[in-house]
Design an enzyme around this catalytic site. Structure first.
Site, mmCIF file in Angstrom:
data_model
loop_
_atom_site.group_PDB
_atom_site.id
_atom_site.type_symbol
_atom_site.label_atom_id
_atom_site.label_comp_id
_atom_site.label_asym_id
_atom_site.label_seq_id
_atom_site.Cartn_x
_atom_site.Cartn_y
_atom_site.Cartn_z
ATOM 1 N N ASP A 70 -20.625 -40.632 -41.031
ATOM 2 C CA ASP A 70 -19.725 -40.963 -39.934
ATOM 3 C C ASP A 70 -19.921 -42.460 -39.673
ATOM 4 O O ASP A 70 -20.826 -43.083 -40.239
ATOM 5 C CB ASP A 70 -20.107 -40.115 -38.714
ATOM 6 C CG ASP A 70 -19.227 -40.395 -37.507
ATOM 7 O OD1 ASP A 70 -18.050 -40.740 -37.704
ATOM 8 O OD2 ASP A 70 -19.727 -40.278 -36.373
ATOM 9 N N ASP A 128 -19.336 -44.383 -36.098
ATOM 10 C CA ASP A 128 -19.914 -44.716 -34.793
ATOM 11 C C ASP A 128 -21.237 -43.999 -34.575
ATOM 12 O O ASP A 128 -21.339 -42.784 -34.723
ATOM 13 C CB ASP A 128 -18.943 -44.328 -33.666
ATOM 14 C CG ASP A 128 -17.688 -45.184 -33.693
ATOM 15 O OD1 ASP A 128 -17.821 -46.416 -33.735
ATOM 16 O OD2 ASP A 128 -16.582 -44.615 -33.700
#
Length: 478
Positions: free
Chosen positions: A40, A42
């Site tokens: 991912d 963030d």
């Protein structure tokens, strides 16, 4: 006696200090088997400074005032950095924020209306006890249906959202303003969402630890590992951040890059096809037959991703910070290995390594063991001592909670039980760590072994338990 027991036990425990850069295993896993690493963006590749939460709070608060016509008086509230912790539940209809354990019990003392605790008696009256029925909570995978009134805040960006909810509730109560809690919840959620859409939060100046992320990706690349990125963030935000962390050639490290993936829908919805995105963000209309290195793709779905890449099962390890959105479906449906990024770990482990915490937990364990063994003595003198121990134990439990966070305690425990968050973490993550930089401490042949913790019916092997047993025998046995 108390001091004697506590000090007697401390040498046993205090040698077990934990390194905050450790990777912890819920399930046995060897990096030797991992060929493909997924990430991912963030709070996995990009970490943000705490100033970002203040910014998100302030902008969302102003959106409520100027666009949703909330009172100007809300401007007197600023972000409170250590008010909430991740993983809390919010009762949307009652406007209560609380911590719930793995068995669906509310931790009394952690129920807040606005910025103030709700008395235990009032909580017990509202919920007819302290247990929260399954039907009003989200299901095991974090998905909610119409009837669920409990919202769990699972990602790190939810900290300013919870704080803003608490501040607005506080303002309305302080000024005796009648309001609909459901509308407030939806308005705050929408305002926080608008901040994300505006993209102010993605400015590079808020990114930290960039060099460590770069070092991890470089290490994996040099060892011939394939890598991919699946993020809900749009291309221009990711591109700006990755340029800052790695440089303009950041795409060369990844075999596949997918933006605006719409997780967790990405993992379940078979209908959305991939679209290619140009460097300027223009969407192309051609059918995708291959996911090519150097290209950027938008949306799509996991089933198409698996078909086009052939990357299946336990040779894939995916890292994310959201236990539900990033990890649940991957491990349950597709057999990928999963790594949870839990930045709060570093702070909590440092607290656990302090002398104050060690002393508190040692005496708490000793008191619990004393109560367990001595409760059979029913004479008045023994019962008076036992009641004193019960009160002292309650005091120690509160002290242990407050060491982590004065309002809600540890992210991982509600007193002795795991939190609701902790139970999901152990089910959906094979390994977990404070940041992906922890990978720098391990070679890529390393096998992670979970500790064998005794089940309740198995003989205890814990030093503190056996030591406490010896003390009890020495002091009270005859």
């Amino acid at each position: 006696k108390g001091r004697y027991i506590g000090e007697y036990l401390i040498p046993v425990i205090s040698n077990n200090f934990v390194n905050p850069d450790t990777i912890f295993a819920n399930n046995e896993m060897s990096l030797q088997d991992i060929e493909i690493y997924g990430f991912d963006y963030d709070y996995t590749l990009a970490f943000y400074s705490s100033h970002l939460h203040t910014l998100i709070f302030n902008i969302a608060r102003d959106i409520l005032i100027h666009e949703h016509r909330y009172p100007e008086g809300l401007k007197e509230y600023g972000y409170i950095p250590d008010f909430v912790v991740r993983g809390l539940h919010y009762d949307v209809q009652k406007a209560l924020l609380m911590k719930i354990d793995a068995f669906h019990y509310i931790q009394l003392g952690t129920v807040y209306r606005g910025l103030h605790p709700v008395p235990d008696k009032e909580v017990i009256a509202m919920y007819e006890g302290s247990h929260v029925p399954l039907e009003i909570m989200s299901d095991f995978y974090g998905k909610s249906s119409h009837g669920h009134t409990m919202k769990q805040f699972m990602d790190i960006f939810s900290l300013p959202e919870m704080t803003l909810l608490s501040c607005v509730n506080d303002y309305f109560m302080k000024h005796n303003i009648d309001y609909e809690p459901v509308h407030l919840y939806k308005d705050v959620k929408e305002a926080i969402g608008d901040v994300h859409v505006k993209g102010i939060m993605y400015r590079a100046k808020y990114i930290c630890y960039g060099e460590q992320t770069h070092a991890v990706l470089r290490k994996l690349s040099e060892n011939g590992k394939k890598m991919f990125l699946i993020t809900n963030s749009p291309l221009d935000f990711v591109d700006r951040g990755m340029n800052y962390i790695i440089g303009k050639d950041w795409r060369d490290l990844f075999d596949v890059v997918i933006v605006q993936a719409d997780k967790p829908g990405f993992f379940n919805d078979r209908r959305k096809p991939f679209r290619r995105v140009t460097d300027k963000g223009v969407l192309l209309w051609d059918r995708i037959h291959h996911l090519e290195k150097g290209q950027i793709y938008k949306q799509g779905n996991l089933y198409e991703f698996l078909r086009l890449t052939g990357w299946r099962g336990s040779k894939v390890l995916y890292f994310g910070d959201h236990i539900y959105s990033d990890l649940a479906d991957l491990t349950l449906k597709h057999g990928w290995r999963t790594g949870a990024i839990i930045p709060e770990l570093r702070k909590e482990i440092k607290i656990m390594n302090t002398e104050e915490y060690v002393h508190t937990m040692t005496w708490l364990q000793s008191l619990t063991n004393l109560l367990e063994h001595m409760q059979v003595h029913r004479d008045a003198a023994s019962q008076a001592v036992i009641q004193q121990w019960v009160r002292e134990r309650e005091d120690m439990r509160s002290r242990a909670k407050n060491i982590f966070n004065a309002q809600f305690g540890s992210l991982f425990r509600t007193y002795h039980n795991p939190t609701y968050f902790s139970r999901r973490l152990s089910r959906f993550a094979d390994i977990y760590m404070a940041s992906i930089s922890c990978l720098l401490n391990y070679d890529l042949q390393y096998t992670f072994y979970p500790r064998r913790t005794p089940l309740q019916h198995e003989a205890p092997f814990w030093p503190e338990q056996t030591s406490a047993g010896c003390i009890i025998e020495a002091q009270f046995g005859s």
